[in-house]
Design a protein around this motif. Structure first.
Motif, PDB file in Angstrom:
ATOM      1  N   GLN A 111       0.785  -1.617   0.323  1.00  0.00           N
ATOM      2  CA  GLN A 111       0.039   0.430   0.038  1.00  0.00           C
ATOM      3  C   GLN A 111       0.759   1.046   0.057  1.00  0.00           C
ATOM      4  O   GLN A 111       0.172   1.965  -0.427  1.00  0.00           O
ATOM      5  CB  GLN A 111      -1.084   0.369   1.608  1.00  0.00           C
ATOM      6  CG  GLN A 111      -2.186  -1.044   1.279  1.00  0.00           C
ATOM      7  CD  GLN A 111      -2.942  -0.957   2.456  1.00  0.00           C
ATOM      8  OE1 GLN A 111      -2.401  -0.495   3.195  1.00  0.00           O
ATOM      9  NE2 GLN A 111      -4.075  -1.569   2.848  1.00  0.00           N
ATOM     10  N   ILE A 112       1.978   1.383   1.147  1.00  0.00           N
ATOM     11  CA  ILE A 112       2.705   2.151   0.790  1.00  0.00           C
ATOM     12  C   ILE A 112       3.523   2.484  -0.653  1.00  0.00           C
ATOM     13  O   ILE A 112       3.842   3.789  -1.201  1.00  0.00           O
ATOM     14  CB  ILE A 112       4.059   1.908   1.930  1.00  0.00           C
ATOM     15  CG1 ILE A 112       3.541   2.223   3.426  1.00  0.00           C
ATOM     16  CG2 ILE A 112       4.750   3.101   1.988  1.00  0.00           C
ATOM     17  CD1 ILE A 112       4.731   2.241   4.408  1.00  0.00           C
ATOM     18  N   LYS A 113       3.715   1.481  -1.325  1.00  0.00           N
ATOM     19  CA  LYS A 113       4.411   1.473  -2.904  1.00  0.00           C
ATOM     20  C   LYS A 113       3.393   2.504  -3.882  1.00  0.00           C
ATOM     21  O   LYS A 113       3.289   3.285  -4.009  1.00  0.00           O
ATOM     22  CB  LYS A 113       4.855   0.410  -3.212  1.00  0.00           C
ATOM     23  CG  LYS A 113       6.856   0.613  -2.710  1.00  0.00           C
ATOM     24  CD  LYS A 113       6.696  -1.393  -2.969  1.00  0.00           C
ATOM     25  CE  LYS A 113       7.433  -1.856  -2.679  1.00  0.00           C
ATOM     26  NZ  LYS A 113       8.492  -3.134  -2.934  1.00  0.00           N
ATOM     27  N   GLN A 114       2.370   1.954  -3.627  1.00  0.00           N
ATOM     28  CA  GLN A 114       1.404   2.799  -4.644  1.00  0.00           C
ATOM     29  C   GLN A 114       0.675   4.194  -4.253  1.00  0.00           C
ATOM     30  O   GLN A 114       0.968   4.754  -4.598  1.00  0.00           O
ATOM     31  CB  GLN A 114      -0.187   1.360  -4.637  1.00  0.00           C
ATOM     32  CG  GLN A 114       0.093   0.093  -4.905  1.00  0.00           C
ATOM     33  CD  GLN A 114      -1.212  -0.482  -4.524  1.00  0.00           C
ATOM     34  OE1 GLN A 114      -2.502  -0.119  -3.577  1.00  0.00           O
ATOM     35  NE2 GLN A 114      -1.675  -1.195  -5.562  1.00  0.00           N
ATOM     36  N   ALA A 115       0.653   4.139  -2.878  1.00  0.00           N
ATOM     37  CA  ALA A 115       0.373   5.448  -2.368  1.00  0.00           C
ATOM     38  C   ALA A 115       1.775   6.413  -2.819  1.00  0.00           C
ATOM     39  O   ALA A 115       1.951   7.480  -2.999  1.00  0.00           O
ATOM     40  CB  ALA A 115       0.641   5.505  -1.007  1.00  0.00           C
ATOM     41  N   GLN A 116       2.645   5.936  -2.330  1.00  0.00           N
ATOM     42  CA  GLN A 116       4.194   6.618  -3.161  1.00  0.00           C
ATOM     43  C   GLN A 116       3.795   7.612  -4.314  1.00  0.00           C
ATOM     44  O   GLN A 116       4.408   8.406  -4.801  1.00  0.00           O
ATOM     45  CB  GLN A 116       5.470   6.317  -2.730  1.00  0.00           C
ATOM     46  CG  GLN A 116       5.596   6.352  -1.304  1.00  0.00           C
ATOM     47  CD  GLN A 116       6.878   5.231  -1.009  1.00  0.00           C
ATOM     48  OE1 GLN A 116       7.287   4.418  -1.788  1.00  0.00           O
ATOM     49  NE2 GLN A 116       7.768   5.509  -0.020  1.00  0.00           N
ATOM     50  N   LYS A 117       3.641   6.153  -5.434  1.00  0.00           N
ATOM     51  CA  LYS A 117       3.547   6.517  -6.504  1.00  0.00           C
ATOM     52  C   LYS A 117       2.785   7.660  -7.030  1.00  0.00           C
ATOM     53  O   LYS A 117       2.544   8.329  -7.951  1.00  0.00           O
ATOM     54  CB  LYS A 117       2.778   5.067  -7.242  1.00  0.00           C
ATOM     55  CG  LYS A 117       3.437   4.359  -7.934  1.00  0.00           C
ATOM     56  CD  LYS A 117       3.297   3.516  -7.967  1.00  0.00           C
ATOM     57  CE  LYS A 117       4.238   2.087  -8.536  1.00  0.00           C
ATOM     58  NZ  LYS A 117       3.478   0.948  -9.172  1.00  0.00           N
ATOM     59  N   ALA A 118       1.175   7.659  -6.602  1.00  0.00           N
ATOM     60  CA  ALA A 118       0.180   8.840  -6.714  1.00  0.00           C
ATOM     61  C   ALA A 118       0.468   9.896  -6.497  1.00  0.00           C
ATOM     62  O   ALA A 118       0.373  10.640  -6.276  1.00  0.00           O
ATOM     63  CB  ALA A 118      -0.767   8.045  -5.133  1.00  0.00           C
ATOM     64  N   VAL A 119       1.728  10.433  -5.066  1.00  0.00           N
ATOM     65  CA  VAL A 119       2.710  11.333  -4.206  1.00  0.00           C
ATOM     66  C   VAL A 119       3.311  12.137  -5.365  1.00  0.00           C
ATOM     67  O   VAL A 119       3.191  12.844  -5.833  1.00  0.00           O
ATOM     68  CB  VAL A 119       3.237  11.039  -2.841  1.00  0.00           C
ATOM     69  CG1 VAL A 119       3.526  12.528  -2.946  1.00  0.00           C
ATOM     70  CG2 VAL A 119       1.883  10.615  -1.873  1.00  0.00           C
ATOM     71  N   GLU A 120       4.069  10.816  -5.962  1.00  0.00           N
ATOM     72  CA  GLU A 120       4.753  11.090  -7.419  1.00  0.00           C
ATOM     73  C   GLU A 120       3.855  11.555  -8.649  1.00  0.00           C
ATOM     74  O   GLU A 120       4.984  12.337  -9.062  1.00  0.00           O
ATOM     75  CB  GLU A 120       5.902   9.674  -7.656  1.00  0.00           C
ATOM     76  CG  GLU A 120       6.340   9.892  -6.671  1.00  0.00           C
ATOM     77  CD  GLU A 120       7.435   8.581  -6.945  1.00  0.00           C
ATOM     78  OE1 GLU A 120       6.856   7.673  -8.152  1.00  0.00           O
ATOM     79  OE2 GLU A 120       8.356   7.853  -6.544  1.00  0.00           O
ATOM     80  N   VAL A 121       3.113  11.209  -9.182  1.00  0.00           N
ATOM     81  CA  VAL A 121       2.083  12.528  -9.957  1.00  0.00           C
ATOM     82  C   VAL A 121       1.523  13.256  -9.596  1.00  0.00           C
ATOM     83  O   VAL A 121       0.641  13.348 -10.627  1.00  0.00           O
ATOM     84  CB  VAL A 121       0.806  10.717 -10.102  1.00  0.00           C
ATOM     85  CG1 VAL A 121       0.661  11.043 -11.450  1.00  0.00           C
ATOM     86  CG2 VAL A 121       2.018   9.270 -10.838  1.00  0.00           C
ATOM     87  N   ASP A 122       1.044  13.425  -8.605  1.00  0.00           N
ATOM     88  CA  ASP A 122       0.562  14.310  -7.843  1.00  0.00           C
ATOM     89  C   ASP A 122      -1.438  13.932  -8.056  1.00  0.00           C
ATOM     90  O   ASP A 122      -1.614  14.561  -8.460  1.00  0.00           O
ATOM     91  CB  ASP A 122       1.331  15.583  -8.396  1.00  0.00           C
ATOM     92  CG  ASP A 122       0.444  17.110  -6.922  1.00  0.00           C
ATOM     93  OD1 ASP A 122      -0.418  16.628  -6.145  1.00  0.00           O
ATOM     94  OD2 ASP A 122       0.658  17.950  -7.618  1.00  0.00           O
ATOM     95  N   ASP A 123      -1.560  13.496  -7.661  1.00  0.00           N
ATOM     96  CA  ASP A 123      -2.904  12.279  -8.283  1.00  0.00           C
ATOM     97  C   ASP A 123      -3.851  12.512  -6.954  1.00  0.00           C
ATOM     98  O   ASP A 123      -3.871  12.132  -6.354  1.00  0.00           O
ATOM     99  CB  ASP A 123      -3.035  10.884  -8.420  1.00  0.00           C
ATOM    100  CG  ASP A 123      -4.635  10.607  -9.004  1.00  0.00           C
ATOM    101  OD1 ASP A 123      -5.352  11.682  -9.141  1.00  0.00           O
ATOM    102  OD2 ASP A 123      -4.524   9.518  -9.408  1.00  0.00           O
TER     103      ASP A 123
END
Length: 94
Positions: free
Chosen positions: A69-81
């Protein structure tokens, strides 16, 4: 004058991160610390002779799922979604 320039740069390059993404970033750090604590707990339990194997297995599973879940959330932060950030904030607040 600099306000106008910052506004134009914000339009083209995304400028500031939204509030939800910033909150998610802080929650990711909290969850990461929680995962480390659980891992330490698992190591201590594994060293003991008499320990409930189901409890250890459940803790390991929790660590694995939280890391994913943390990895998926970090992707969302990087994309600024923002939508994904709100979704993960709801998951992490439980």
């Amino acid at each position: 004058m600099s306000g106008i320039i910052n506004f134009i740069l914000g339009l083209f390059f995304g400028g500031k991160k939204s509030e939800e993404v910033k909150k998610l970033d802080s929650k990711i750090k909290e969850k990461d610390a929680e995962v480390k604590e659980i891992q330490k707990k698992v190591e201590v339990l594994e060293k003991k002779k008499k320990v409930n194997k189901k409890e250890v297995a459940n803790l390991k599973r929790k660590v694995t799922n939280t890391k994913k879940q943390i990895k998926q959330a970090q992707k969302a932060v990087e994309v600024d979604d923002v939508d994904e950030a709100v979704k993960f904030l709801k998951k992490f607040s439980k």
